[in-house]
Design a protein around this motif. Sequence first.
Motif, PDB file in Angstrom:
ATOM      1  N   LYS A  79       2.153   4.740  -2.249  1.00  0.00           N
ATOM      2  CA  LYS A  79       2.969   3.787  -2.683  1.00  0.00           C
ATOM      3  C   LYS A  79       4.096   4.194  -3.221  1.00  0.00           C
ATOM      4  O   LYS A  79       5.181   3.636  -3.053  1.00  0.00           O
ATOM      5  CB  LYS A  79       2.196   2.509  -3.235  1.00  0.00           C
ATOM      6  CG  LYS A  79       1.361   1.674  -2.447  1.00  0.00           C
ATOM      7  CD  LYS A  79       0.781   0.556  -3.313  1.00  0.00           C
ATOM      8  CE  LYS A  79      -0.436  -0.184  -2.553  1.00  0.00           C
ATOM      9  NZ  LYS A  79      -1.009  -1.394  -3.222  1.00  0.00           N
ATOM     10  N   VAL A  80       4.070   5.057  -4.029  1.00  0.00           N
ATOM     11  CA  VAL A  80       4.817   5.773  -4.858  1.00  0.00           C
ATOM     12  C   VAL A  80       5.979   6.547  -3.704  1.00  0.00           C
ATOM     13  O   VAL A  80       7.061   6.100  -3.988  1.00  0.00           O
ATOM     14  CB  VAL A  80       4.396   6.831  -5.875  1.00  0.00           C
ATOM     15  CG1 VAL A  80       5.827   7.574  -6.505  1.00  0.00           C
ATOM     16  CG2 VAL A  80       3.502   6.182  -7.062  1.00  0.00           C
ATOM     17  N   GLU A  81       5.629   7.065  -2.890  1.00  0.00           N
ATOM     18  CA  GLU A  81       6.180   7.819  -1.866  1.00  0.00           C
ATOM     19  C   GLU A  81       7.076   6.535  -1.053  1.00  0.00           C
ATOM     20  O   GLU A  81       8.297   6.862  -0.534  1.00  0.00           O
ATOM     21  CB  GLU A  81       5.448   8.687  -0.937  1.00  0.00           C
ATOM     22  CG  GLU A  81       4.993   9.930  -1.570  1.00  0.00           C
ATOM     23  CD  GLU A  81       3.933  10.789  -0.797  1.00  0.00           C
ATOM     24  OE1 GLU A  81       3.937  12.064  -0.961  1.00  0.00           O
ATOM     25  OE2 GLU A  81       3.212  10.036   0.067  1.00  0.00           O
ATOM     26  N   ILE A  82       6.312   5.435  -0.587  1.00  0.00           N
ATOM     27  CA  ILE A  82       7.170   4.591  -0.061  1.00  0.00           C
ATOM     28  C   ILE A  82       8.040   4.063  -0.674  1.00  0.00           C
ATOM     29  O   ILE A  82       9.373   3.709  -0.253  1.00  0.00           O
ATOM     30  CB  ILE A  82       6.095   3.448   0.560  1.00  0.00           C
ATOM     31  CG1 ILE A  82       5.091   4.078   1.561  1.00  0.00           C
ATOM     32  CG2 ILE A  82       6.965   2.412   1.151  1.00  0.00           C
ATOM     33  CD1 ILE A  82       3.734   3.051   1.791  1.00  0.00           C
TER      34      ILE A  82
ATOM     35  N   GLU B 207      -1.135  -2.779   8.049  1.00  0.00           N
ATOM     36  CA  GLU B 207      -1.053  -2.151   6.845  1.00  0.00           C
ATOM     37  C   GLU B 207       0.329  -1.599   6.585  1.00  0.00           C
ATOM     38  O   GLU B 207       0.726  -1.928   5.364  1.00  0.00           O
ATOM     39  CB  GLU B 207      -2.011  -0.824   6.816  1.00  0.00           C
ATOM     40  CG  GLU B 207      -2.114  -0.259   5.486  1.00  0.00           C
ATOM     41  CD  GLU B 207      -2.951   1.005   5.524  1.00  0.00           C
ATOM     42  OE1 GLU B 207      -3.502   1.379   4.488  1.00  0.00           O
ATOM     43  OE2 GLU B 207      -2.891   1.700   6.790  1.00  0.00           O
ATOM     44  N   CYS B 208       1.170  -1.177   7.194  1.00  0.00           N
ATOM     45  CA  CYS B 208       2.464  -0.696   7.015  1.00  0.00           C
ATOM     46  C   CYS B 208       3.347  -1.815   6.214  1.00  0.00           C
ATOM     47  O   CYS B 208       4.338  -1.653   5.379  1.00  0.00           O
ATOM     48  CB  CYS B 208       3.190  -0.163   8.083  1.00  0.00           C
ATOM     49  SG  CYS B 208       2.386   1.453   8.881  1.00  0.00           S
TER      50      CYS B 208
ATOM     51  N   ALA C 150       4.782  -1.660  -2.215  1.00  0.00           N
ATOM     52  CA  ALA C 150       5.563  -0.544  -2.819  1.00  0.00           C
ATOM     53  C   ALA C 150       7.033  -0.683  -3.707  1.00  0.00           C
ATOM     54  O   ALA C 150       7.236  -0.115  -4.443  1.00  0.00           O
ATOM     55  CB  ALA C 150       5.726   0.666  -1.839  1.00  0.00           C
ATOM     56  N   ILE C 151       7.572  -1.801  -3.070  1.00  0.00           N
ATOM     57  CA  ILE C 151       8.841  -2.101  -3.536  1.00  0.00           C
ATOM     58  C   ILE C 151       8.660  -3.437  -4.528  1.00  0.00           C
ATOM     59  O   ILE C 151       9.785  -3.853  -4.973  1.00  0.00           O
ATOM     60  CB  ILE C 151      10.115  -2.492  -2.423  1.00  0.00           C
ATOM     61  CG1 ILE C 151       9.495  -3.661  -1.571  1.00  0.00           C
ATOM     62  CG2 ILE C 151      10.200  -1.303  -1.404  1.00  0.00           C
ATOM     63  CD1 ILE C 151      10.704  -4.074  -0.521  1.00  0.00           C
TER      64      ILE C 151
END
Length: 308
Positions: free
Chosen positions: A28-31, A56-57, A64-65
Motif C-alpha cells: 500500500k505504501v508503494e501504491i 483487489e486492485c 493506499a491513497i
Amino acid sequence: MKYFPIKNTSLNVSNMVMGNMRINELTKVEIGNLVRTAMEEGINFFDHADIYGGGECESLFADAIQMNASIRDKMILQSKCGIHSKDNYYDFSKKHIVKSVEGILKRLKTDYLDLLLLHRPDPLMEPEEVAEAFDELHNSGKVRYFGVSNHNPMQIELLQKYVSHKLVVNQLQLSIAQSALIDSGIALNMPVDQSINRDSSILEYCRLKDITIQAWSPYQNGFFEGPFLGDLEKFPELNQVMDELAEKYQVTNTAIASAWITRHPANIQVVLGTTTPQRIKDACAGSEIILTRKEWYDLYKAAGHIVP
C-alpha cells in the motif's frame, strides 16, 4: 503535461493515464507513492477494471491513497466491467453491469465513476439491456459517462442505436510495435500481410464519431509478448532510432515511445501499466514532445512496418 477535453463530456483529461492492472504486486505504501508520483507529473486520469486482481486492485488503490472527497475531486476515475474472470466469459446483462458498478464503487470508496467502459465485446449482448443499465446508473448518479474497450465499429454502432448516452471512449491496443490500427491503412491494396484490415478501420471510425482512443500496452510487442523497449534481439533498429531521438530530446526511450502515440492527431491517451514511479516520470516526459513527421515515420519503419 498535455490536457484535452474528451468530446461530448465535461472532462479535461491528461494524455497520460495511470493504469492499475498490476498494482496488487505492490504494498500500500508503494501504491501510494506511485499515485502521488503520477499526480505530481500531472496525471489526473486513473484507469481500473473490476477484474484487475479480482477487484483487489481497486480496493488497494482506494486504501493506499486514503480516498476522501478532497482527493476524489482531483481525479478522473474510470473502470471497466463485463467479464466474468473466474469462468472466462463475457456478460453485458443489465443485472451484471449494475452489480459490477456497485462493487466497483464500494471498492474505490467513491459515490460515482466518471467513466464506465464495457471491457470486451459480448456476442450475446442484448443492447436494450445495456441501455437500461446505463440509464439506471446515470440517473442514479453512479456513472457520468460511458464507453467501450476493444470494440469494432459495428459493435459500437449496434450499442449506440439503443444507448441514449453517447459512447465517448474506446480503449484499444496500440504501440509502435503493435500498430494494427494504423498498418492496413498505410499498406492498402498491397499483397502483403500488413494490408490485412484486422481492426475494421476503428481508428478512423473513432475520429469520425468523436470517440477518444485510449492506448493500452503502449510499450508491448504483440499481445503481451514482452516490451520492445530494450529488446535488441527483436527490435535492434527500433531501439537505435528511439535512443537517438531520446538523446535529441533529452528524455528516455520510454518518453519517445509515448510521444509516438501522442503525436497522432486523434488525441490518444496513453495508458501506463507500470508499477515503477521512475517509469511514470519517464513516460510523462513524452506527453508534450511533438515528433516531426519524419521522426514519427522513422520510428514506424524501424519497427518493421512498410511505408510504400
